[in-house]
Design an enzyme around this catalytic site. Structure first.
Site, mmCIF file in Angstrom:
data_model
loop_
_atom_site.group_PDB
_atom_site.id
_atom_site.type_symbol
_atom_site.label_atom_id
_atom_site.label_comp_id
_atom_site.label_asym_id
_atom_site.label_seq_id
_atom_site.Cartn_x
_atom_site.Cartn_y
_atom_site.Cartn_z
ATOM 1 C CG ASN A 203 48.194 39.816 30.708
ATOM 2 O OD1 ASN A 203 47.158 40.292 31.157
ATOM 3 N ND2 ASN A 203 49.334 40.487 30.674
ATOM 4 C CG ASP B 144 51.738 36.486 36.381
ATOM 5 O OD1 ASP B 144 50.922 36.728 35.474
ATOM 6 O OD2 ASP B 144 52.962 36.342 36.184
ATOM 7 C CB ALA B 145 50.212 32.021 34.381
ATOM 8 C CE1 TYR B 146 52.442 30.742 29.886
ATOM 9 C CE2 TYR B 146 50.668 32.329 30.150
ATOM 10 C CZ TYR B 146 51.127 31.106 29.701
ATOM 11 O OH TYR B 146 50.267 30.241 29.076
#
Length: 225
Positions: free
Chosen positions: A122, A9-11
């Site tokens: 997302n 995941d990024a954030y």
């Protein structure tokens, strides 16, 4: 089963989402923000996630950048901040969030193990391009996958489908890491090996699946491969 593919995941996982409000609050002339930046940052992130879930449930997808702006507008209103210049500044800084300190070395170590490495987020494609570039981690990534392709947000199964569609590997060969307990649960329920990166020591979510491991940060991820 051997892990051949590591997905992040990024954030909040690779990129420090709290840095936007925190760093702007340190700038001269930002006394009002400095007094509330912690609450603002929490409100911003909470609404960002809530709005993504509600849009997924209602079938009203918009790019995550729009969700991020809507969430900031609510957070600023909730904290009594009515300043268009500040809004623009916060959004500008959000586009260039730093990676958490352990991230570059962790990704480098994974790259040396010859596994596939990608982001599944997302985030809108342009957001992710900017974040990867500003954090200086692009050389370690094989791909950056955005939900824009399927136009629905996590934890919908269509999002996790993007991993095997891109890398053509069985779910059991995928290690998925997220700082969001609900995202780690979604990936675990999908069949990925999962790590919940619990940076804040939060209690585990009561959901339909549970992460296989919990870590305080990403530094030991290469030991799992």
């Amino acid at each position: 089963m051997t892990i051949t593919t590591c997905i992040f995941d990024a954030y909040g996982t690779l990129f420090d989402v709290g840095a936007a409000a925190r760093n702007v609050a340190l700038e001269p002339g930002q006394a009002q923000l400095a007094a509330v930046w912690g609450t603002l940052s929490t409100d911003w992130r909470t609404k960002q996630l809530e709005y993504s879930w509600l849009r997924a449930i209602s079938g009203t997808y918009v790019p995550f950048w729009q969700v991020t702006q809507d969430a900031l507008d609510w957070a600023m209103d909730n904290n009594g901040l009515h300043d268009n210049a500040l809004r623009a500044k916060l959004l500008s800084v959000y586009k260039e969030l730093p990676a958490f300190p352990e991230v570059p070395a962790m990704l480098k170590a994974l790259k040396e193990k010859n596994v596939n490495i990608a982001i599944l987020s997302n985030g809108s494609s342009d957001m992710l391009v900017n974040a990867v570039r500003s954090a200086g981690i692009g050389e370690y990534l094989d791909d950056v996958l955005s939900v824009e392709e399927v136009q629905i947000f996590k934890p919908h199964r269509l999002v996790y489908d993007m991993v095997w569609e891109r890398f053509d590997v069985p779910q059991t060969e995928v290690l998925f890491a997220s700082s969001n307990g609900w995202d780690a649960a979604g990936a675990a329920g999908y069949g990925f090996g999962t790590v919940w990166v619990n940076r804040d020591g939060a209690p585990q979510d009561r959901l339909w699946a549970t992460p296989h491991r919990t870590l305080k940060d990403l530094s030991t991820i290469p030991d799992l491969v």
